[in-house]
Design a protein around this motif. Structure first.
Motif, PDB file in Angstrom:
ATOM      1  N   ARG A  83       9.126  44.134  46.346  1.00 42.91           N
ATOM      2  CA  ARG A  83       8.283  42.957  46.570  1.00 42.91           C
ATOM      3  C   ARG A  83       8.588  41.837  45.576  1.00 42.91           C
ATOM      4  N   LEU A  84       8.903  42.203  44.341  1.00 42.59           N
ATOM      5  CA  LEU A  84       9.218  41.189  43.349  1.00 42.59           C
ATOM      6  C   LEU A  84      10.539  40.498  43.660  1.00 42.59           C
ATOM      7  N   ALA A  85      11.530  41.235  44.134  1.00 44.57           N
ATOM      8  CA  ALA A  85      12.812  40.620  44.498  1.00 44.57           C
ATOM      9  C   ALA A  85      12.611  39.563  45.582  1.00 44.57           C
ATOM     10  N   THR A  86      11.780  39.876  46.582  1.00 45.64           N
ATOM     11  CA  THR A  86      11.494  38.918  47.645  1.00 45.64           C
ATOM     12  C   THR A  86      10.787  37.688  47.087  1.00 45.64           C
ATOM     13  N   ALA A  87       9.804  37.909  46.210  1.00 40.97           N
ATOM     14  CA  ALA A  87       9.043  36.791  45.650  1.00 40.97           C
ATOM     15  C   ALA A  87       9.922  35.900  44.775  1.00 40.97           C
ATOM     16  N   LEU A  88      10.748  36.502  43.929  1.00 41.56           N
ATOM     17  CA  LEU A  88      11.599  35.707  43.052  1.00 41.56           C
ATOM     18  C   LEU A  88      12.653  34.939  43.829  1.00 41.56           C
ATOM     19  N   ARG A  89      13.076  35.504  44.964  1.00 40.29           N
ATOM     20  CA  ARG A  89      14.085  34.827  45.790  1.00 40.29           C
ATOM     21  C   ARG A  89      13.543  33.509  46.342  1.00 40.29           C
ATOM     22  N   GLU A  90      12.235  33.414  46.509  1.00 41.16           N
ATOM     23  CA  GLU A  90      11.642  32.161  46.971  1.00 41.16           C
ATOM     24  C   GLU A  90      11.722  31.083  45.900  1.00 41.16           C
ATOM     25  N   ILE A  91      11.828  31.516  44.634  1.00 41.96           N
ATOM     26  CA  ILE A  91      11.804  30.578  43.516  1.00 41.96           C
ATOM     27  C   ILE A  91      13.206  30.313  42.982  1.00 41.96           C
ATOM     28  N   VAL A  92      14.003  31.364  42.909  1.00 43.37           N
ATOM     29  CA  VAL A  92      15.366  31.261  42.387  1.00 43.37           C
ATOM     30  C   VAL A  92      16.292  32.003  43.326  1.00 43.37           C
ATOM     31  N   ASP A  93      17.364  31.399  43.739  1.00 41.92           N
ATOM     32  CA  ASP A  93      18.346  32.041  44.613  1.00 41.92           C
ATOM     33  C   ASP A  93      19.730  31.909  43.982  1.00 41.92           C
ATOM     34  N   PRO A  94      20.373  33.031  43.604  1.00 48.82           N
ATOM     35  CA  PRO A  94      19.923  34.406  43.822  1.00 48.82           C
ATOM     36  C   PRO A  94      18.795  34.796  42.869  1.00 48.82           C
ATOM     37  N   ALA A  95      17.997  35.747  43.308  1.00 50.70           N
ATOM     38  CA  ALA A  95      16.858  36.182  42.506  1.00 50.70           C
ATOM     39  C   ALA A  95      17.345  36.855  41.231  1.00 50.70           C
ATOM     40  N   PRO A  96      16.744  36.523  40.091  1.00 48.39           N
ATOM     41  CA  PRO A  96      17.135  37.201  38.839  1.00 48.39           C
ATOM     42  C   PRO A  96      16.665  38.652  38.848  1.00 48.39           C
ATOM     43  N   THR A  97      17.327  39.458  38.057  1.00 47.74           N
ATOM     44  CA  THR A  97      16.969  40.871  37.951  1.00 47.74           C
ATOM     45  C   THR A  97      15.946  41.056  36.839  1.00 47.74           C
ATOM     46  N   VAL A  98      14.875  41.742  37.175  1.00 51.25           N
ATOM     47  CA  VAL A  98      13.843  42.071  36.198  1.00 51.25           C
ATOM     48  C   VAL A  98      13.800  43.589  36.056  1.00 51.25           C
ATOM     49  N   ARG A  99      13.709  44.061  34.838  1.00 52.68           N
ATOM     50  CA  ARG A  99      13.695  45.497  34.592  1.00 52.68           C
ATOM     51  C   ARG A  99      12.342  46.075  35.018  1.00 52.68           C
ATOM     52  N   ILE A 100      12.371  47.007  35.985  1.00 53.46           N
ATOM     53  CA  ILE A 100      11.165  47.703  36.440  1.00 53.46           C
ATOM     54  C   ILE A 100      11.448  49.191  36.352  1.00 53.46           C
ATOM     55  N   ARG A 101      10.676  49.896  35.560  1.00 51.86           N
ATOM     56  CA  ARG A 101      10.945  51.298  35.296  1.00 51.86           C
ATOM     57  C   ARG A 101       9.644  52.100  35.266  1.00 51.86           C
ATOM     58  N   THR A 102       9.762  53.392  35.467  1.00 49.86           N
ATOM     59  CA  THR A 102       8.681  54.286  35.060  1.00 49.86           C
ATOM     60  C   THR A 102       8.825  54.501  33.552  1.00 49.86           C
ATOM     61  N   PHE A 103       7.807  55.069  32.925  1.00 47.20           N
ATOM     62  CA  PHE A 103       7.906  55.319  31.484  1.00 47.20           C
ATOM     63  C   PHE A 103       9.063  56.246  31.162  1.00 47.20           C
TER      64      PHE A 103
END
Length: 558
Positions: A83-103
């Motif tokens: 969902r974040l990749a889709t949202a960021l793509r609306e703002i920046v194309d290509p969408a930047p990568t954000v680190r999303i992890r479990t602990f």
């Protein structure tokens, strides 16, 4: 500080923020610092998390490489990432990568980044079975929890425990387990957290370098499901966020239901006093999921808890839907079938929820009787058990006479000795009781065996992962939602679980967690919630959430 987005990107960000409710927008755009976002069930916490990342990056307050989001499990991480990749793509194309992890994934990444070993990961239960071959599954489960508590909650080592001359059997099992893991050259899941904390806490050049590097990568740290963190997870989050403490924790004290996984709601409630001075609290106040009557009674229930934040939880405008009280003291299969039949044939998602897996068996049998496809992960029905075949073979072993008598006397020698004997005896008793009830209409063993095979075939044909009807425990549906929900087993002793409360060292706190579990179950419903109970023995939770005249209580048998 990075440059603020301009032009169409700024417009896209503004539009995303405009779609939020005022409380969501206030949380998403709160100035960086230590923030606790209290997010009740159905309040749009993931939407708010996504908007916050978009705002941090789009407003220039953070570069994408400085943002890390940590979730409680992989399912949540995958959903947030998509969902974040889709949202960021609306703002920046290509969408930047954000680190999303479990602990655990974040811990693994930090260790690998510093060249520390992170494999092979051993299977704890396999190792435990090797060091305690006579332990039954229940005992192995208790040892599993005890080992995690020693490692993650108490931060003790096997060497420390081994040096204690008064160590008890559980402590000695821990020492044996740790030696067995060391012999493999590997580590277990908990060791990822233990080792990353050892690395980052070390006052030496490698430790200081690792901590500085990962504090940069977690310059803006977002933590989901903060109410479910164990002591080591919270410690890791706070260590990475310090000293700037640009940490955004999202959680709901009313949905803290994993005490057996070392979560403790008091950690969330006391954050401002014990760990994050200056913590700002922002609340999401609207449940967008549930009908107004469901919200009203769920809140009335959970407000009986002492360990919770005072908060406002409102229904959305026009939150239509139904809350139904289904009173019945009949056969479990019959009354669950009645609830399922009462739901509209509208193709909507449906769920039958219970306190335990065992209580879901009648729901599965009702679905089979109705010919309804159903999803039921980790649920073995009596007909599917290998014990059925053993009992049938024992009943056929040369004895003659009435079928019920032969089943009642059928012995299963493997149930009487060896590993897991206690649990297996209980399983045999339960399966035998189910078979005796099932066998009543049949005159001979062959006809009964044919019925069992036909039932097995029906179950196989109806079990489907993507079925519209889900059968699950309340614990398993955390984070999920369904159009129509029935919660069964709302009787005294069943929900809340008398056994869980009696076995707890702190029964009062165990009762509060049971109450939160009921709150979670009730708030899975989008359009209708049905609460099924015997009016002769209603759960105390019903008595807390409803008036006696609403429950129309009558003696059992009336």
């Amino acid at each position: 500080m990075v440059s603020v987005l301009a032009g169409g990107s700024a417009v896209a960000l503004a539009r995303r923020l405009e779609r939020l409710t005022p409380d969501q927008r206030a949380a998403a755009t709160a100035e960086p610092g230590p923030i606790l976002c209290v997010a009740p069930a159905g309040s749009g916490k993931t939407t708010t998390l996504i908007a916050r990342v978009c705002w941090l990056i789009g407003s220039g307050r953070a570069a994408p490489e400085e943002v890390t989001a940590v979730t409680f499990n992989k399912r949540a991480a995958d959903e947030l990432a998509a969902r974040l990749a889709t949202a960021l793509r609306e703002i920046v194309d290509p969408a930047p990568t954000v680190r999303i992890r479990t602990f655990h994934a974040l811990a693994r990444e930090i260790l690998r980044d510093r060249g520390r070993p992170v494999e092979p990961l051993v299977d704890r239960f396999e190792v435990l079975r090797s060091v305690r071959p006579d332990a039954d599954p229940a005992e192995l489960g208790r040892l599993d929890t005890a080992i995690s508590r020693l490692k993650l909650d108490l931060a003790v080592t096997a060497q420390q425990v081994a040096a204690d001359p008064d160590a008890g059997p559980t402590a000695r099992a821990f020492v044996d387990y740790e030696r067995a893991v060391a012999a493999t050259g590997g580590l277990d899941f908990d060791d990822l957290l233990v080792r990353v904390l050892d690395l980052l806490d070390a006052d030496d050049p490698p430790g200081r370098a690792a901590l500085a590097r990962w504090r940069e990568r977690c310059g803006h740290l977002l933590v989901d499901e903060a109410q479910d963190l164990d002591r080591s997870q919270l410690r890791l989050a706070l260590l990475l966020a310090a000293p700037a403490n640009r940490v955004f924790l999202v959680g709901d004290d009313d949905q803290s239901i994993y005490g057996w996984r070392l979560a403790d709601v008091r950690r969330l409630l006391s954050l401002a006093e014990t760990a994050l001075p200056g913590l700002r609290r922002v609340d999401l106040v609207t449940n967008f999921r549930c009908p107004a009557p469901v919200i009203e009674r769920s809140v009335r229930l959970v407000e009986h808890n002492a360990e919770r934040f005072a908060k406002t939880i409102l229904a959305r405008d026009g939150a239509s839907g139904r809350l139904l009280l289904a009173r019945s003291n009949g056969d479990d299969v019959d009354r669950i079938e009645g609830v399922i039949r009462s739901w509209p044939d509208d193709g909507a998602s449906r769920a039958v929820l219970a306190r335990t897996n065992r209580e879901l068996v009648p729901a599965a049998m009702a679905a089979v009787r109705l010919g309804l496809p159903f999803a039921a992960a980790n649920l073995e029905l009596p007909a599917e058990s290998a014990i059925v075949d053993e009992l049938l073979a024992a009943a056929a072993g040369g004895e003659t006479g009435p079928l019920l008598g032969r089943l009642a006397r059928a012995g299963v020698p493997s149930a009487l000795e060896g590993a897991g004997a206690t649990d297996r005896r209980e399983a045999v008793r339960a399966i035998r009781a189910a078979m005796l009830g099932w066998a009543v209409p049949f005159r001979d063993l062959a006809a009964f065996a044919a019925s069992i095979e036909a039932t097995r075939a029906a179950i196989t044909g109806l079990r489907r992962e993507a079925a519209a009807l889900t059968l699950a425990t309340a614990h398993a549906t955390k984070g999920l939602e369904f159009d129509h929900v029935a919660v069964i087993g709302l009787e005294a002793g069943r929900f809340p679980s008398a056994r869980s409360i009696a076995d707890s060292p702190d029964p009062a706190r165990a009762l509060e967690e049971e109450r939160r579990l009921a709150y979670v179950a009730w708030t899975r419903a989008r359009r209708s919630l049905t609460l099924l109970f015997d009016p002769g023995a209603p759960s105390r939770f019903l008595l807390e959430a409803f008036d006696p005249d609403e429950l129309a209580l009558v003696p059992t048998g009336d």
